[in-house]
Write a protein that holds these residues in place. Structure first.
Motif, PDB file in Angstrom:
ATOM      1  N   UNK A 308     -25.097 -33.111  60.234  1.00  0.00           N
ATOM      2  CA  UNK A 308     -25.346 -32.659  61.609  1.00  0.00           C
ATOM      3  C   UNK A 308     -24.047 -32.315  62.338  1.00  0.00           C
ATOM      4  N   UNK A 309     -22.914 -32.441  61.624  1.00  0.00           N
ATOM      5  CA  UNK A 309     -21.575 -32.151  62.172  1.00  0.00           C
ATOM      6  C   UNK A 309     -21.209 -33.026  63.353  1.00  0.00           C
ATOM      7  N   UNK A 310     -21.748 -34.248  63.367  1.00  0.00           N
ATOM      8  CA  UNK A 310     -21.354 -35.215  64.402  1.00  0.00           C
ATOM      9  C   UNK A 310     -20.016 -35.845  64.040  1.00  0.00           C
ATOM     10  N   UNK A 311     -19.724 -35.924  62.740  1.00  0.00           N
ATOM     11  CA  UNK A 311     -18.422 -36.459  62.331  1.00  0.00           C
ATOM     12  C   UNK A 311     -17.728 -35.446  61.433  1.00  0.00           C
ATOM     13  N   UNK A 312     -16.403 -35.392  61.554  1.00  0.00           N
ATOM     14  CA  UNK A 312     -15.622 -34.411  60.811  1.00  0.00           C
ATOM     15  C   UNK A 312     -14.998 -35.023  59.557  1.00  0.00           C
ATOM     16  N   UNK A 313     -14.784 -36.317  59.594  1.00  0.00           N
ATOM     17  CA  UNK A 313     -14.104 -36.993  58.497  1.00  0.00           C
ATOM     18  C   UNK A 313     -14.432 -38.480  58.652  1.00  0.00           C
ATOM     19  N   UNK A 314     -14.389 -39.224  57.548  1.00  0.00           N
ATOM     20  CA  UNK A 314     -14.674 -40.658  57.664  1.00  0.00           C
ATOM     21  C   UNK A 314     -14.059 -41.413  56.507  1.00  0.00           C
TER      22      UNK A 314
END
Ligand code: ZN
Length: 466
Positions: A308-314
């Motif tokens: 959903x593109x809520x996070x870019x990297x994790x």
């Protein structure tokens, strides 16, 4: 008259319970983050060992109209426990110990001066969690946590200290002991009197015993640090994680880019698990009891957030050591004094949806008023709690414009209808700004309660109320 009071205190409690003159060590006059003790002259320190002794002290102080300041572990961040000239310090450090763990009722009863960590460890040995948790756990005292309605890192799941307290015992200004040691989750028999003492910072009575609610002890944890592109996405991620983890999300800590860059580039011993430069970093965790199924659920939640593109990297912690390394970032504010000799720090709250725009509005105001200032933003955003720390390079204790910084920040906060204290309390540091967050009618009712319970005004005078 003060000599007569001291003589009577010695008679009733014994010589060893009273400290005067050079025997009053610096720690009784030192703010948590200060290197030096305050230059004040309290009358004495009195260290009772029982509720009856606390009652005896307060009866005498009421008779002699002696102002009293109550002290726990001295980890407060609002100045409420620092003594003023001539005040009697009522230290609860010798009124300590765990009295009972009732596994059937799910409660733990402890005396006021018991350190939080000791309580957490005793509960854990019996398979329970004491949900109050904060960085100062090793030195803060449970009655101080309750008197200030402490917040901390687990509020999103378990609530503040207020939600963890089922009962308590407190001593009124005239020495009356109010024993309200309730163990029941439901109890609607009249006024809930314990709430008068929780969060009123020792101004209405002295808490001597606490009955805490015990939670099941989680046995495993999933932790991730995520890079997020906007504040709107931070809030979407919060709601997504809460929905997917069915309320078991146990921390949702947000670090703005300014915080992350400062901590990972300026503080010794810190490294960056994700590259610097992202607008936001979110540290979140899930505490549970089944490592395999929790890990699968946690990963699915993160994958959906990626899609959903809520996070870019994790980065997901693969061991206890990695979990601790991620939390080390968030716990860095304790080390800020290593890089910043002068700091104004804030624990404000705003409706979650408005925190992002508040930060954007604050930055240019601080830049304009205090050119070259350094500012970092972080906080327990799932609890609507924002922390801001401000440093002005080159300033000393004497030149640091703390009052002007407070005026600037709290002035904007008032426009947003936020609270000047989310979790640290008012003490003396924020007393002059109470009216920014409370109406005249609310403050008048606070004064009415104070006058009814402490008519001589001997308990923590000058704290909380203007
Ligand atoms: Zn905090």
């Amino acid at each position: 008259m003060t000599q007569t009071l001291l003589n009577e205190l010695r008679q009733q409690l014994g010589d060893a319970a009273i400290l005067t003159g050079v025997d009053i060590e610096a720690r009784y006059r030192k703010a948590y983050f200060s290197a030096e003790a305050e230059n004040t002259r309290p009358l004495a320190v009195v260290r009772p060992r029982s509720t009856d002794e606390v009652a005896a002290v307060l009866r005498l102080c009421q008779r002699y109209r002696q102002p009293v300041v109550t002290q726990g572990g001295m980890t407060g961040l609002s100045g409420g426990a620092l003594p003023a000239d001539g005040e009697l310090i009522l230290s609860l450090e010798r009124l300590c110990g765990i009295e009972e763990i009732d596994s059937m009722a799910g409660t733990l009863t402890a005396l006021a001066g018991t350190p939080l960590q000791e309580i957490q460890e005793a509960a854990a040995e019996k398979g329970f969690l004491v949900a109050i948790d904060l960085g100062a756990r090793g030195s803060c005292h449970i009655a101080g946590n309750v008197a200030t309605n402490a917040g901390g890192n687990r509020v999103i799941r378990y609530g503040m200290a207020r939600q963890q307290v089922l009962g308590l015992e407190a001593v009124l200004a005239d020495g009356t002991v109010i024993s309200s040691l309730n163990k029941m989750l439901k109890n609607n028999a009249g006024f809930d009197l314990k709430q008068l003492f929780i969060g009123s910072e020792g101004t209405l009575g002295v808490i001597t015993r606490v009955v805490l609610k015990l939670e099941p002890l989680p046995s495993c944890v999933q932790t991730a640090l995520c890079a997020v592109a906007s504040y709107a996405d931070v809030v979407k991620l919060l709601r997504h994680a809460q929905r997917r983890l069915s309320g078991r999300i146990s921390a949702f800590e947000v670090m703005w880019s300014d915080f992350y860059t400062f901590v990972t580039t300026r503080l010794p011993g810190q490294r960056a698990p994700l590259p610097v430069g992202s607008p936001f970093y979110v540290l979140l965790d899930l505490q549970g009891s089944d490592a395999a199924s929790d890990a699968a659920l946690f990963e699915m939640m993160l994958e959906e957030a990626f899609t959903a593109e809520l996070i870019q990297d994790a980065v997901v912690a693969a061991s206890d050591k990695e979990t601790q390394a991620l939390w080390k970032l968030r716990d860095a504010p304790g080390e800020f004094p290593l890089a910043w000799p002068t700091i104004a720090s804030f624990d404000i709250s705003l409706p979650i949806g408005r925190i992002g725009e508040f930060v954007e509005a604050l930055r240019p105001r601080l830049d304009a008023e205090f050119p070259g200032c350094e500012v970092v933003h972080f906080g327990h955003i799932g609890d609507s709690n924002l922390h801001v720390c401000v440093h002005v390079p080159g300033s000393t204790d004497a030149t640091f414009p703390e009052h002007a910084i407070k005026d600037c920040l709290y002035g904007l906060l008032r426009d947003y209808a936020g609270s000047v204290s989310a979790e640290h309390g008012i003490g003396t540091y924020k007393r002059d700004y109470l009216a920014y967050s409370r109406s005249p009618e609310e403050i008048a009712l606070m004064h009415t309660l104070k006058a009814a319970m402490d008519p001589q005004g001997i308990l923590n005078p000058g704290r909380v109320l203007p």
